[in-house]
Design a protein around this motif. Structure first.
Motif, mmCIF file in Angstrom:
data_model
loop_
_atom_site.group_PDB
_atom_site.id
_atom_site.type_symbol
_atom_site.label_atom_id
_atom_site.label_comp_id
_atom_site.label_asym_id
_atom_site.label_seq_id
_atom_site.Cartn_x
_atom_site.Cartn_y
_atom_site.Cartn_z
ATOM 1 N N GLN A 293 6.637 -13.479 1.918
ATOM 2 C CA GLN A 293 5.449 -14.217 2.330
ATOM 3 C C GLN A 293 4.227 -13.426 1.912
ATOM 4 O O GLN A 293 4.205 -12.183 1.985
ATOM 5 C CB GLN A 293 5.446 -14.445 3.839
ATOM 6 N N LEU A 294 3.205 -14.137 1.477
ATOM 7 C CA LEU A 294 2.001 -13.481 0.972
ATOM 8 C C LEU A 294 1.079 -13.105 2.126
ATOM 9 O O LEU A 294 0.125 -13.811 2.464
ATOM 10 C CB LEU A 294 1.299 -14.391 -0.033
ATOM 11 N N ILE A 295 1.407 -11.981 2.726
ATOM 12 C CA ILE A 295 0.617 -11.399 3.808
ATOM 13 C C ILE A 295 0.385 -9.930 3.466
ATOM 14 O O ILE A 295 1.143 -9.335 2.691
ATOM 15 C CB ILE A 295 1.310 -11.525 5.179
ATOM 16 N N PRO A 296 -0.673 -9.308 4.006
ATOM 17 C CA PRO A 296 -1.011 -7.930 3.635
ATOM 18 C C PRO A 296 0.149 -6.945 3.781
ATOM 19 O O PRO A 296 0.324 -6.052 2.939
ATOM 20 C CB PRO A 296 -2.159 -7.589 4.586
ATOM 21 N N GLY A 297 0.972 -7.110 4.814
ATOM 22 C CA GLY A 297 2.058 -6.170 5.052
ATOM 23 C C GLY A 297 3.145 -6.181 3.996
ATOM 24 O O GLY A 297 3.980 -5.268 3.952
ATOM 25 N N CYS A 322 -1.695 -16.025 6.219
ATOM 26 C CA CYS A 322 -2.561 -15.375 5.237
ATOM 27 C C CYS A 322 -3.953 -15.988 5.356
ATOM 28 O O CYS A 322 -4.165 -17.150 5.003
ATOM 29 C CB CYS A 322 -2.004 -15.571 3.832
ATOM 30 N N THR A 323 -4.901 -15.227 5.881
ATOM 31 C CA THR A 323 -6.261 -15.726 6.074
ATOM 32 C C THR A 323 -6.973 -15.854 4.726
ATOM 33 O O THR A 323 -6.497 -15.341 3.700
ATOM 34 C CB THR A 323 -7.073 -14.792 6.975
ATOM 35 N N ASP A 324 -8.124 -16.499 4.726
ATOM 36 C CA ASP A 324 -8.892 -16.641 3.484
ATOM 37 C C ASP A 324 -9.297 -15.282 2.920
ATOM 38 O O ASP A 324 -9.286 -15.068 1.703
ATOM 39 C CB ASP A 324 -10.137 -17.498 3.729
ATOM 40 N N ASP A 326 -7.651 -12.424 3.431
ATOM 41 C CA ASP A 326 -6.406 -11.844 2.909
ATOM 42 C C ASP A 326 -6.081 -12.443 1.548
ATOM 43 O O ASP A 326 -5.657 -11.733 0.618
ATOM 44 C CB ASP A 326 -5.239 -12.117 3.864
ATOM 45 N N PHE A 327 -6.254 -13.745 1.433
ATOM 46 C CA PHE A 327 -5.956 -14.470 0.201
ATOM 47 C C PHE A 327 -6.707 -13.854 -0.981
ATOM 48 O O PHE A 327 -6.120 -13.587 -2.034
ATOM 49 C CB PHE A 327 -6.327 -15.947 0.381
ATOM 50 N N GLN A 328 -7.994 -13.612 -0.827
ATOM 51 C CA GLN A 328 -8.790 -13.060 -1.917
ATOM 52 C C GLN A 328 -8.340 -11.648 -2.286
ATOM 53 O O GLN A 328 -8.252 -11.300 -3.467
ATOM 54 C CB GLN A 328 -10.278 -13.058 -1.529
ATOM 55 N N ARG A 329 -8.049 -10.831 -1.286
ATOM 56 C CA ARG A 329 -7.647 -9.446 -1.549
ATOM 57 C C ARG A 329 -6.267 -9.385 -2.214
ATOM 58 O O ARG A 329 -6.069 -8.663 -3.196
ATOM 59 C CB ARG A 329 -7.618 -8.647 -0.240
ATOM 60 N N ILE A 330 -5.313 -10.148 -1.664
ATOM 61 C CA ILE A 330 -3.952 -10.119 -2.217
ATOM 62 C C ILE A 330 -3.927 -10.718 -3.621
ATOM 63 O O ILE A 330 -3.228 -10.223 -4.508
ATOM 64 C CB ILE A 330 -2.983 -10.873 -1.285
ATOM 65 N N LYS A 331 -4.696 -11.754 -3.826
ATOM 66 C CA LYS A 331 -4.751 -12.406 -5.134
ATOM 67 C C LYS A 331 -5.180 -11.419 -6.217
ATOM 68 O O LYS A 331 -4.593 -11.368 -7.312
ATOM 69 C CB LYS A 331 -5.723 -13.587 -5.074
ATOM 70 N N LYS A 332 -6.176 -10.601 -5.929
ATOM 71 C CA LYS A 332 -6.659 -9.610 -6.894
ATOM 72 C C LYS A 332 -5.580 -8.590 -7.228
ATOM 73 O O LYS A 332 -5.352 -8.266 -8.405
ATOM 74 C CB LYS A 332 -7.897 -8.903 -6.330
ATOM 75 N N VAL A 333 -4.885 -8.102 -6.204
ATOM 76 C CA VAL A 333 -3.824 -7.113 -6.419
ATOM 77 C C VAL A 333 -2.684 -7.710 -7.240
ATOM 78 O O VAL A 333 -2.167 -7.075 -8.176
ATOM 79 C CB VAL A 333 -3.298 -6.589 -5.070
#
Length: 350
Positions: A293-297, A322-324, A326-333
């Motif tokens: 799942q696309l979550i920070p952890g 996954c908050t908005d 979180d979405f932006q940060r994870i997407k970049k990584v």
């Protein structure tokens, strides 16, 4: 010569992948219009439609790891990525209106789009269905998906697909999976299925835990299937199985095809289960697949999985946790790591 052509045709394996551009103004206009009209408590969650902008890497992976694929059917609402090379000889563009009944369109329910896929013109008998969040992660052969003309799969039964409700994620897919099994039990009795192929239901591919559950269910003489271990990765199918299931169960399949996603509907797992119940699968111990799942952890685990040679495919599943931000940060990584893994453009790109 004719027999050779028929043999080659039977061996053809197609990929089907669905994609949506949720940033398209026309799509947003239609979505908002029909969302206001919808009276049911349908699923309108953002995670159903967010675009992680990783789709080009899906094509790069296919070209690199599965160059043997016969055709790639890209299913969309008519909008396609600007970077896509529509002249690629293996690419087949499919619009929803090409195969979904007009009265169901436009639809914002992925199950409506998926449940009709057997009606796609020109689709091979053997095909593999990908959500656009499922990525090949290493080299694979046709035998990874099909052996002796049958889809490779693991029919591990389970008591533990327990539904959990939350305001953010509702019931996830669990209610649909219960529905899939319930409708399956309206057509098949477990003992009769097992008698026809004992090795498929008590084979080593199930592992000790799978064999234990099969024995318990059999010992207590369950006449119904209780459930199967969930698998949210790309899935091999026989088109003829879908045709048969639609013929035998048109009522619930039609009721599942709504404009917005409901909880109590069938989803594509139903056809997987139908393959199990008709013993049209090649038993394997599925390994080399992962779902996150696309979550920070999970970011570090995803990065490690992308670099692993043991993992053949990955599902990176969006979710309402996954908050908005979180979405932006994870997407970049994720972009950075996918670009590192697949730096070269594929022939599917302009």
């Amino acid at each position: 010569m004719l027999n050779m052509r028929e043999k080659m045709k039977k061996q053809e394996i197609d990929f089907v992948v669905t994609w949506l551009d949720s940033s398209d103004p026309e799509w947003q206009k239609e979505y908002n219009h029909y969302k206001k009209e919808s009276e049911s408590d349908s699923d309108h969650s953002a995670a159903r439609y967010r675009d992680w902008d990783l789709f080009r890497y899906w094509f790069r992976a296919v070209e690199l790891y599965a160059p043997w694929v016969h055709k790639v059917f890209l299913v969309t609402n008519g909008t396609i990525p600007q970077w896509l090379n529509t002249e690629h000889s293996k690419l087949v563009l499919v619009n929803h209106k090409d195969y979904i009944p007009q009265e169901l369109l436009p639809t914002f329910n992925s199950c409506t789009i998926e449940l009709h896929m057997n009606k796609i013109k020109g689709l091979s008998e053997q095909f593999v269905y990908f959500n656009d969040d499922c990525y090949l992660n290493g080299p694979i052969t046709p035998e990874y998906y099909f052996k002796n003309g049958l889809p490779c799969d693991r029919n591990k039964e389970s008591f533990f697909n327990v539904a959990r409700y939350s305001p953010n994620d509702r019931f996830n897919t669990y209610i649909s999976m219960f529905t899939d099994v319930g409708v399956l039990n309206g057509h098949f009795e477990r003992p009769n299925v097992i008698k026809k192929s004992l090795r498929r239901w008590f084979g080593p591919h199930l592992g000790w835990s799978g064999l234990f559950i099969s024995c318990v269910v059999t010992m207590y003489r369950f006449r119904r299937f209780v459930g199967f271990k969930a698998r949210h990765n790309e899935q091999p199918f026989l088109r003829s199985v879908w045709d048969e299931a639609w013929h035998e169960e048109p009522d619930m399949l039609n009721k599942s095809c709504t404009r917005f996603r409901e909880d109590v509907i069938l989803n594509p797992y139903f056809f997987r289960y139908w393959q199990f119940a008709t013993n049209r699968f090649h038993p394997v111990n599925l390994c080399g697949t992962e779902k996150f799942q696309l979550i920070p952890g999970n970011v570090e685990s995803i990065k490690k999985a992308l670099g692993s040679r043991k993992i053949k495919s990955l599902c990176l599943n969006d979710c309402n946790f996954c908050t908005d931000n979180d979405f932006q940060r994870i997407k970049k990584v994720l972009h950075e790591h996918f670009e590192k893994k697949f730096p070269q453009k594929s022939a599917f790109e302009k």
